[in-house]
Design a protein around this motif. Sequence first.
Motif, short mmCIF file in Angstrom:
data_model
loop_
_atom_site.label_atom_id
_atom_site.label_comp_id
_atom_site.label_asym_id
_atom_site.label_seq_id
_atom_site.Cartn_x
_atom_site.Cartn_y
_atom_site.Cartn_z
N THR A 1 0.83 -1.21 0.00
CA THR A 1 0.00 0.00 0.00
C THR A 1 0.86 1.25 0.00
N MET B 1 -3.33 8.03 2.26
CA MET B 1 -2.37 7.11 2.83
C MET B 1 -2.28 7.28 4.34
N THR C 1 -4.64 8.26 6.32
CA THR C 1 -5.85 7.66 6.88
C THR C 1 -5.72 6.14 6.95
N LEU C 2 -5.12 5.55 5.91
CA LEU C 2 -4.93 4.10 5.92
C LEU C 2 -3.90 3.68 6.96
N TRP C 3 -2.89 4.52 7.19
CA TRP C 3 -1.94 4.20 8.26
C TRP C 3 -2.68 4.08 9.59
N ARG D 1 -5.81 3.31 10.11
CA ARG D 1 -6.61 2.09 10.12
C ARG D 1 -5.75 0.87 10.40
N LEU D 2 -4.53 0.84 9.84
CA LEU D 2 -3.65 -0.32 9.99
C LEU D 2 -2.94 -0.33 11.33
N SER E 1 -5.38 -2.39 -2.81
CA SER E 1 -4.93 -2.96 -1.55
C SER E 1 -6.12 -3.30 -0.66
N LEU F 1 -6.37 -2.78 2.36
CA LEU F 1 -6.57 -1.70 3.33
C LEU F 1 -7.57 -0.67 2.84
N ALA F 2 -7.70 -0.54 1.51
CA ALA F 2 -8.60 0.48 0.96
C ALA F 2 -10.04 0.00 0.87
N HIS G 1 -14.35 -1.07 5.58
CA HIS G 1 -14.01 -1.90 6.72
C HIS G 1 -15.19 -2.77 7.14
N THR H 1 -9.46 11.99 6.42
CA THR H 1 -8.88 12.40 5.15
C THR H 1 -9.03 13.91 4.97
#
Length: 434
Positions: A30, A138, A140-142, A144-145, A204, A206-207, A210, A364
């Motif tokens: 990602t 990215m 925002t995805l960090w 989440r992860l 990915s 992650l995107a 959820h 975001t």
Amino acid sequence: MPSSASAPSRARSARPGYRAVLRAPHAGRTFGAALLGRLSYGVVPLALLLAVRDATGSYSAAGAAMALFGLASVLLSPVRAALVDRYGPRRALPPMAALYSALLLAVAATARPGTAPAALAALVVAAGACTPPLGPVMRTLWRRLLPDPDLLRRAFSLDGVAEELLFVSGPLLVGLLLPLVGPAGAVVAGAALLLTGALLLVASPLAAPHPRGGDREGRQAGADGATDGGRGRRAGRLGGGRALRSAVLAAAVTGLALGALDLMVVAFAERQGRPEAVGWVLAALSVGSAVGGLGLGALDRPLPNAVRLPLFTAGLGLALAAAGLAPNLLLLGAAVALAGLFVSPALTTSYLVADEAVAPDARTRAGAWVNTAFNAGSAAGGATVGLLVGHLPLPLCFALAAAPALASVPALRTRDFGGARSRRKSDPAPDPAP
């Protein structure tokens, strides 16, 4: 029986570092996709500038077109981010990236001698209005992860340093492409980088939306529990209160300082009779920023965000003011490198503060506001110093450029940022490793 002295040592060595960030599920692919797309941001501006100049034969027309491109990109960034927050990356990013790339291809196809400057400018501005917010997505995805605050801080630090290196390497890539494909070809390459990176990013896992309903929970938290200055925040509103305003302010004054610094370094080098030294002085700034950013992420027990934000902003202002007193280029480079030590940490902390200040369904947008403030500040800093540098002594110009950062410190001193270990109850848990 192990000694008590050895236990803390093993605990410290067991703390996760940058490798743990990249080893998280789907993080490497990602992040790599996001960086590939964001490399376009370092390629496209210079390529567009050269393409419009070659087509019109006018630097003023090219400069005006790029100013409008930057303005459209910066001012509409929160709007594009709101679309991502509302519809998710997989629904919002592909059409945005496709339209942006198509408009860049249209510029490359029409950038020929004799083309009306107004027509080229219209295409360039339209492209700027559609720039996909890959950086805010990215980050925002960090979150989440990596809900763990220490890992998230490392991820944001790594992300910020990598992004800065992309903005340095983008123009270098344009320089390599120009003899082979010309400015129009470089524009096409920028479009291809963005589209490829965006599509790989949304592919990915992650995107994906959820499955645990994290966004729904975040909206409910924003509607029922979160407050903004004592007022209830309804779903869909950004909120964030004083913490978000402080993050935006810190990013704006950091951008203003850097936008002013570029031109002041050029003026300093020319007055020293060494205009060719501009490159390595600004490289010292990038090196200092990279060291500062990676250093922040590597700390085991950093100060809380509410302490770090005014501290880094004040450090940047003081170092910038001191740079104006440098008697030669060597000491100027050292002072600029010192200022760089505070740049990436200030921006990383701004993004962290903004991320913690809002509900999950607004992250975001919050990141986009910080990014917009930085870019707007950079443009304002360059424009303001451009008016002053020929009329005032350079040390005074450096001091004036540093003044907003120093003046903002009292406004940034607050206790309501949400400390480094805060975490919203509405955050979804990370996906288990496959």
